[in-house]
Enzyme design. Structure first.
Site, PDB file in Angstrom:
ATOM      1  N   SER A 185      31.100  19.544  22.578  1.00 38.41           N
ATOM      2  CA  SER A 185      31.391  18.148  22.810  1.00 38.41           C
ATOM      3  C   SER A 185      31.166  17.903  24.312  1.00 38.41           C
ATOM      4  O   SER A 185      30.628  18.776  24.986  1.00 38.41           O
ATOM      5  CB  SER A 185      32.793  17.943  22.269  1.00 38.41           C
ATOM      6  OG  SER A 185      33.532  17.173  23.070  1.00 38.41           O
ATOM      7  N   LEU A 186      31.512  16.757  24.830  1.00 39.49           N
ATOM      8  CA  LEU A 186      31.213  16.478  26.238  1.00 39.49           C
ATOM      9  C   LEU A 186      32.474  16.089  26.999  1.00 39.49           C
ATOM     10  O   LEU A 186      33.345  15.414  26.456  1.00 39.49           O
ATOM     11  CB  LEU A 186      30.236  15.307  26.340  1.00 39.49           C
ATOM     12  CG  LEU A 186      28.799  15.531  25.893  1.00 39.49           C
ATOM     13  CD1 LEU A 186      28.046  14.213  25.890  1.00 39.49           C
ATOM     14  CD2 LEU A 186      28.110  16.531  26.804  1.00 39.49           C
ATOM     15  N   GLU A 195       0.840  -1.194   0.000  1.00 39.96           N
ATOM     16  CA  GLU A 195       0.000   0.000   0.000  1.00 39.96           C
ATOM     17  C   GLU A 195       0.880   1.252   0.000  1.00 39.96           C
ATOM     18  O   GLU A 195       0.640   2.215  -0.730  1.00 39.96           O
ATOM     19  CB  GLU A 195      -0.901  -0.027   1.254  1.00 39.96           C
ATOM     20  CG  GLU A 195      -1.756   1.207   1.479  1.00 39.96           C
ATOM     21  CD  GLU A 195      -2.913   1.314   0.489  1.00 39.96           C
ATOM     22  OE1 GLU A 195      -2.980   0.484  -0.435  1.00 39.96           O
ATOM     23  OE2 GLU A 195      -3.723   2.247   0.620  1.00 39.96           O
ATOM     24  N   LYS A 230      24.426   7.404  25.401  1.00 37.78           N
ATOM     25  CA  LYS A 230      25.296   8.165  24.507  1.00 37.78           C
ATOM     26  C   LYS A 230      25.447   7.359  23.225  1.00 37.78           C
ATOM     27  O   LYS A 230      26.083   6.309  23.205  1.00 37.78           O
ATOM     28  CB  LYS A 230      26.659   8.413  25.149  1.00 37.78           C
ATOM     29  CG  LYS A 230      27.548   9.283  24.293  1.00 37.78           C
ATOM     30  CD  LYS A 230      28.711   9.822  25.102  1.00 37.78           C
ATOM     31  CE  LYS A 230      29.532  10.809  24.288  1.00 37.78           C
ATOM     32  NZ  LYS A 230      30.177  10.222  23.133  1.00 37.78           N
ATOM     33  N   LYS A 283      31.614   7.334  30.965  1.00 35.93           N
ATOM     34  CA  LYS A 283      32.148   6.286  30.084  1.00 35.93           C
ATOM     35  C   LYS A 283      32.549   5.085  30.934  1.00 35.93           C
ATOM     36  O   LYS A 283      32.832   5.227  32.123  1.00 35.93           O
ATOM     37  CB  LYS A 283      33.384   6.812  29.352  1.00 35.93           C
ATOM     38  CG  LYS A 283      33.096   7.965  28.408  1.00 35.93           C
ATOM     39  CD  LYS A 283      32.799   7.438  27.028  1.00 35.93           C
ATOM     40  CE  LYS A 283      32.674   8.533  26.010  1.00 35.93           C
ATOM     41  NZ  LYS A 283      33.904   8.883  25.350  1.00 35.93           N
TER      42      LYS A 283
HETATM   43  S1  IVH Z   1      24.577  16.233  24.467  1.00 34.69           S
HETATM   44  C1  IVH Z   1      25.943  20.336  24.470  1.00 34.69           C
HETATM   45  N1  IVH Z   1      23.401  13.856  24.422  1.00 34.69           N
HETATM   46  O1  IVH Z   1      28.357  12.782  21.996  1.00 34.69           O
HETATM   47  C2  IVH Z   1      25.785  18.907  24.719  1.00 34.69           C
HETATM   48  N2  IVH Z   1      25.371  14.182  23.116  1.00 34.69           N
HETATM   49  O2  IVH Z   1      31.045  13.318  22.973  1.00 34.69           O
HETATM   50  C3  IVH Z   1      26.472  18.030  23.753  1.00 34.69           C
HETATM   51  N3  IVH Z   1      26.043  12.249  21.808  1.00 34.69           N
HETATM   52  O3  IVH Z   1      28.894  15.716  20.154  1.00 34.69           O
HETATM   53  C4  IVH Z   1      25.727  16.897  23.301  1.00 34.69           C
HETATM   54  N4  IVH Z   1      24.422  10.926  22.439  1.00 34.69           N
HETATM   55  O4  IVH Z   1      27.367  13.936  19.149  1.00 34.69           O
HETATM   56  C5  IVH Z   1      24.420  14.615  23.978  1.00 34.69           C
HETATM   57  N5  IVH Z   1      22.273  11.843  24.423  1.00 34.69           N
HETATM   58  C6  IVH Z   1      23.276  12.585  23.986  1.00 34.69           C
HETATM   59  C7  IVH Z   1      24.245  12.109  23.076  1.00 34.69           C
HETATM   60  C8  IVH Z   1      25.281  12.939  22.670  1.00 34.69           C
HETATM   61  C9  IVH Z   1      25.501  11.039  21.688  1.00 34.69           C
HETATM   62  C10 IVH Z   1      27.270  12.704  21.120  1.00 34.69           C
HETATM   63  C11 IVH Z   1      27.165  14.081  20.511  1.00 34.69           C
HETATM   64  C12 IVH Z   1      28.296  14.871  21.094  1.00 34.69           C
HETATM   65  C13 IVH Z   1      29.216  13.797  21.543  1.00 34.69           C
HETATM   66  C14 IVH Z   1      30.114  14.280  22.649  1.00 34.69           C
END
Ligand code: IVH
Length: 670
Positions: free
Chosen positions: A83-84, A36, A117, A317
């Protein structure tokens, strides 16, 4: 069919198909048979073919891919893509909370959200009037690449928002990723075709995003999870991150289902431990748990660390996989700053699904401190993004045949006597024309976050240096297709493409060029700050270390490095030759659509009394204007404070209006 009836039917089909795609991919609750779906899809395709004016930017037919592009345009993110920071233990997590509590005591009681993550590639999606207008890669965090057509092929990215309450201009961030099954299938196919397999799903996803042909992107089977929303000129109706994620889901995005809110760190720890066990079972790669302060007001209070990472989020991590293998040899590579980087040549070993044959050893001190010897069995680890690392030797396995490593006294590339400054752990090759250094610096110059010269990889740079067709980055701009064709591996088409890619890079803004020059300590963020503050290469080259150090976000180390770079005669000569080659040496205005200063350029001179220079610059930019360092016919006004400089004279001769600080503030509506 009458035009209006065709239009009505097309709109109806778009609605039905859009809903079916969401039901299948986002809600995981299919409501239509494949047959469909195909029938209705073909009907819409036929309608659009017969009436091209009925095509809309949110049509589901775009999901099959569009005509290939010839290059990817750049996109400056409305706000940097951060980044984190990582937390590898519960103690790290507690220390993170403690640091935050010093700035905002409420974090302790405000609760946290936990999110998986996702190990993919971050993208930023801009919706205008609820329709996907721009999709961009992260790039270097400040500037990414436009990959809208590619992202339209990702079935869980809505082309049109649903629900209500979304603002006219919305930016959504999230992760595109490649499901494990699709990744395995892709690699099997590549191996069968004699192509090298991808090292991991993240690379396959990132590469898939950057295809020039969106049909190739579609083949990769990418998927998407959203995790953040922002609205540059509206307030979003969310008070917490948990609400924000629910809101995104209500607007039609797929949000990772394991998300949960916890009251505090104690509860977070238990929940994270449970999640950790689940990560390996998920149908996609996940490399940790992101802990975010739940209350959004606290995000503003906590702010970011530079343009790098937010204080309000951290990636928890887990202990990475470790493998034991034989250290065959320790070699030395000359980096672009001249630093000699020792690295391990390993007997190939698999760690976390990736084959590792080299690992970094950082510097001679560390090798000695860990007592790593050539011939040792060593423990090697690979933690997410990070290059493989040698943890240390397995001493029980020693036979006595192992040898200690000594840093060479001569550069392995140019034989220069190396320089080992007493106050530094690194050893350097002092020769700025060292072939190893030059190779690395040209490779960096051409790389994606820098001038982005497509097709100029590490091996190609080496080939051009060996030919020799180039000696430095400026020589790239004199390359001729006829000469390239004579080299192995170049055909007429690829030679022409490289020349074209080089030419296209001439127009990159000053911020990109500064980063590409590879000045020690100047990353993409610092390059952007410098370019925005000084406006032109000349202004920056003339600036004193104090003036450079005054820029917000630029410390004395960067300021000294920038000065040292431009003091070096050869570097100034390189910049001169790049200028002669026609490279752009200024920073275009950062325009925020719809501001009072939209499209206007200002020059600041002298000391303002209420605002710092940076504040004034920021306010002007926020209003859509740009601040440059030199007066020209295009300058809208010169804003003069106390003790203005010679720019005033130039402004007078050109008849440029002169404003004082009060006038500026008045025009800004303050
Ligand atoms: S928050 C300003 N939430 O991890 C906050 N990032 O190592 C930045 N990522 O560049 C992002 N899952 O590409 C956030 N639930 C999540 C995520 C996430 C994957 C990635 C993202 C970021 C990277 C940092």
């Amino acid at each position: 069919m009458a035009e209006t009836r065709a239009a009505g039917r097309a709109a109806e089909l778009r609605r039905i198909l859009d809903r079916a795609i969401r039901a299948y991919y986002v809600l995981d609750a299919p409501e239509m048979s494949d047959a469909e779906f195909d029938r209705l899809f073909l009907e819409l395709q036929a309608l659009e073919a017969a009436h091209p004016d009925l095509r809309t930017p949110d049509s589901p037919t775009l999901r099959v891919g569009a005509e290939p592009a010839t290059s990817l345009a750049k996109h400056r993110h409305l706000s940097p893509m951060l980044s984190l920071a990582n937390a590898f233990s519960d103690e790290d997590l507690a220390a993170w909370e403690e640091r935050n509590a010093r700035i905002a005591p409420d974090v302790v009681t405000a609760g946290y959200t936990l999110e998986v993550k996702i190990d993919g590639a971050a993208v930023s999606l801009t919706y205008q009037g609820g329709v996907l207008a721009v999709g961009a890669t992260r790039g270097n965090g400040v500037v990414g690449e436009v990959v809208t057509a590619n992202l339209r092929t990702v079935p869980d990215i809505p082309l049109r928002l649903v629900g209500k309450g979304w603002p006219a201009l919305l930016e959504v961030r999230g992760e595109t990723y490649m499901p494990r099954a699709a990744f395995d299938a892709l690699n099997r196919k590549r191996e069968a075709a004699g192509e090298p397999p991808f090292a991991n799903p993240r690379n396959a996803a990132a590469g898939g995003l950057r295809q020039l042909d969106s049909r190739a992107t579609r083949e990769r089977g990418l998927r998407f999870f959203a995790f953040a929303a922002s609205a540059p000129d509206a307030r979003l109706p969310f008070k917490t991150q948990a609400e924000q994620l629910d809101g995104l889901a209500a607007w039609g995005f797929r949000v990772e289902p394991h998300r949960r809110r916890v009251a505090g760190l104690a509860e977070a720890r238990t929940a994270i431990a449970a999640l950790e066990r689940e990560l390996a079972t998920l149908p996609f790669g996940a490399d940790g748990v992101v802990v975010k302060v739940d209350r959004l007001a606290l995000h503003e209070e906590l702010g970011n660390i530079g343009d790098r990472e937010p204080r309000w989020a951290v990636a928890r991590k887990f202990a990475p996989e470790v493998a034991v293998t034989k250290l065959l040899d320790i070699k030395v590579n000359v980096g672009r700053t001249g630093a000699l980087n020792p690295y391990a040549e390993l007997e190939p070993v698999e760690i976390g699904g990736v084959t590792v044959s080299t690992a970094t050893l950082h510097n001679a001190d560390l090798i000695a401190a860990k007592d790593i010897r050539i011939g040792d069995w060593v423990e090697v680890t690979r933690a997410g993004e990070v290059i493989p690392q040698v943890l240390g030797p397995v001493r029980e396995k020693r036979t006595g045949a192992e040898r200690e490593f000594r840093m060479p006294a001569h550069c392995p590339d140019c034989e220069s006597v190396v320089d080992a400054p007493a106050d530094e752990v690194m050893t350097y090759c002092p020769n700025v024309s060292c072939p190893g250094r030059v190779h690395e610096s040209i490779f960096h110059f051409a790389s994606r976050g820098a001038m982005d010269i497509r097709g100029l990889g590490y091996e190609k740079v080496k080939q051009l240096l060996d030919a020799p067709l180039i000696k430095d980055a400026a020589d790239l701009y004199g390359l001729e297709a006829e000469r390239l064709v004579a080299l192995e591996g170049f055909a007429e088409k690829s030679a022409a493409q490289l020349v074209q890619a080089v030419a296209a890079s001439r127009d990159r803004p000053l911020s990109t060029l500064l980063f590409a020059l590879g000045i020690r300590h100047v990353g993409a963020g610092a390059a952007d700050l410098l370019a925005r503050r000084f406006g032109t290469m000349d202004q920056l080259m003339e600036a004193t270390a104090e003036q450079i150090g005054e820029v917000r976000g630029i410390g004395p180390t960067i300021a000294a490095a920038v000065q040292a770079f431009f003091r070096e005669r050869r570097n100034r000569a390189l910049v001169g030759r790049l200028r002669d080659a026609g490279l752009r040496m200024d920073e275009p205005a950062k325009v925020t659509a719809g501001g009072v200063f939209d499209g206007h350029t200002f020059v600041l001179t002298g000391t303002l009394s209420k605002l710092s220079r940076e504040e004034a610059t920021r306010l002007i930019e926020q209003a859509g204007g740009a601040v440059t360092g030199s007066v020209s016919k295009k300058t809208t006004a010169i804003v003069a404070g106390d003790e203005p400089g010679s720019k005033i004279e130039k402004a007078r001769t050109l008849g440029i209006p002169m404003w004082d600080e009060a006038e500026l503030l008045r025009r800004l509506g303050r």
